[in-house]
Motif scaffolding. Sequence first.
Motif, mmCIF file in Angstrom:
data_model
loop_
_atom_site.group_PDB
_atom_site.id
_atom_site.type_symbol
_atom_site.label_atom_id
_atom_site.label_comp_id
_atom_site.label_asym_id
_atom_site.label_seq_id
_atom_site.Cartn_x
_atom_site.Cartn_y
_atom_site.Cartn_z
ATOM 1 N N LEU A 131 150.197 119.247 39.331
ATOM 2 C CA LEU A 131 150.064 119.221 37.876
ATOM 3 C C LEU A 131 150.367 117.818 37.353
ATOM 4 O O LEU A 131 151.114 117.063 37.982
ATOM 5 C CB LEU A 131 151.042 120.217 37.226
ATOM 6 C CG LEU A 131 151.028 121.667 37.722
ATOM 7 C CD1 LEU A 131 152.127 122.463 37.020
ATOM 8 C CD2 LEU A 131 149.671 122.310 37.478
ATOM 9 N N GLU A 132 149.819 117.488 36.221
ATOM 10 C CA GLU A 132 150.148 116.217 35.583
ATOM 11 C C GLU A 132 151.471 116.371 34.849
ATOM 12 O O GLU A 132 151.638 117.294 34.041
ATOM 13 C CB GLU A 132 149.045 115.801 34.599
ATOM 14 C CG GLU A 132 149.327 114.454 33.952
ATOM 15 C CD GLU A 132 148.254 114.064 32.951
ATOM 16 O OE1 GLU A 132 148.147 112.864 32.658
ATOM 17 O OE2 GLU A 132 147.533 114.961 32.469
ATOM 18 N N THR A 154 152.043 117.369 30.856
ATOM 19 C CA THR A 154 150.985 118.200 30.262
ATOM 20 C C THR A 154 150.877 119.558 30.946
ATOM 21 O O THR A 154 150.452 120.534 30.324
ATOM 22 C CB THR A 154 149.616 117.502 30.341
ATOM 23 O OG1 THR A 154 149.200 117.426 31.709
ATOM 24 C CG2 THR A 154 149.694 116.108 29.745
ATOM 25 N N ASP A 189 148.722 120.145 33.180
ATOM 26 C CA ASP A 189 147.315 120.322 33.530
ATOM 27 C C ASP A 189 147.133 120.249 35.049
ATOM 28 O O ASP A 189 147.761 119.422 35.726
ATOM 29 C CB ASP A 189 146.463 119.230 32.872
ATOM 30 C CG ASP A 189 146.458 119.352 31.357
ATOM 31 O OD1 ASP A 189 146.742 120.455 30.847
ATOM 32 O OD2 ASP A 189 146.182 118.332 30.694
ATOM 33 N N ARG A 190 146.263 121.113 35.581
ATOM 34 C CA ARG A 190 145.968 121.120 37.016
ATOM 35 C C ARG A 190 145.250 119.843 37.435
ATOM 36 O O ARG A 190 144.395 119.329 36.718
ATOM 37 C CB ARG A 190 145.087 122.326 37.386
ATOM 38 C CG ARG A 190 145.798 123.661 37.487
ATOM 39 C CD ARG A 190 146.557 123.816 38.801
ATOM 40 N NE ARG A 190 145.690 123.668 39.958
ATOM 41 C CZ ARG A 190 144.977 124.652 40.483
ATOM 42 N NH1 ARG A 190 144.994 125.853 39.936
ATOM 43 N NH2 ARG A 190 144.248 124.445 41.581
#
Length: 316
Positions: free
Chosen positions: A35-36, A39, A41-42
């Motif tokens: 993940l980031e 965030t 996010d993937r």
Amino acid sequence: MARSIWSGVLTFGLVTVPVGLFTATEDHTVHFHQLERGTGDRIRYKRINERTGEEVDSRDIVKGYDLGDGEYVVIEPEELDDIAPGKSKVVDMTGFVDLDRIEPVYFDRTYYVAPRGKEYLKVYELLRAALEEANKAGIATITMRGKQYLTALRAQENALVMHTMRWADEVRDPREEVEALPGRRQKVTSRELKTARQLIDALTVDWHPEDYHDTFEERVKELVEAKREGKEIVGEAGPPEATNVIDLMSALKQSVERNRAKGGTGQPQEREQREDVSGLTKSELYRRATEAKIPGRSKMTREQLIKALGEGRAAA
């Protein structure tokens, strides 16, 4: 039932038996997504054409052997199969060696070998029983998934197993790779050796694989659960200090005496009955509570499991 990952024939002398290979192990490692940070996010990886920057379908990807200066020889998957049409389906036992002559560093992956049909059971069992009685392994090569492997075929109690092995030039020489190896000047005294042997004898156990499990995986799951609930988890203690050469004999003697004081035959079950379980994870405590058949264990807290296990040992 699992499907075989390879099928062909196994030969020794003029005897041939059709067989299939089945994966013998599975991975229980806890896997994470990337993940980031910040965030959630993937992060995903794509097969990108280096020149155009566009994504490429896996069906349009071929193998390329690098000749240098950006020049490649392109190889299609079926071309690799074509260069060994017969041998790719044959495991030919060219020789048999004593099992203890094969260093474990050569072993790679393990597969179960099974006969492809009930009519081949007798031939299969004959080879299994003969290898078991002789305590030997059959050496052969096999071509699988575009690669040739050196293999060792040996007998288990109910099945034949095949180990894929590393080639000799793939195994590094420790004398060339490791600087800090003892030379001939490093000598141990007969007294030190005798005491070390006593410690080894005191800690000798019967081999039962089920006595051992992945405690780090349990700690990872505990960490995930604790963070999900907003809690903190206590880290493990660091490694002990290295033994000074001057204190070597003293450390050996104390180790032997401590194990004897515990009544130490070294057997895992006997050690478990005497050890302090307060440092175990909840997963491990629950496993032991299950083995001890402690009622109501599924609803117990970690502290209740520790208390119940302590009372169980006292009653025993």
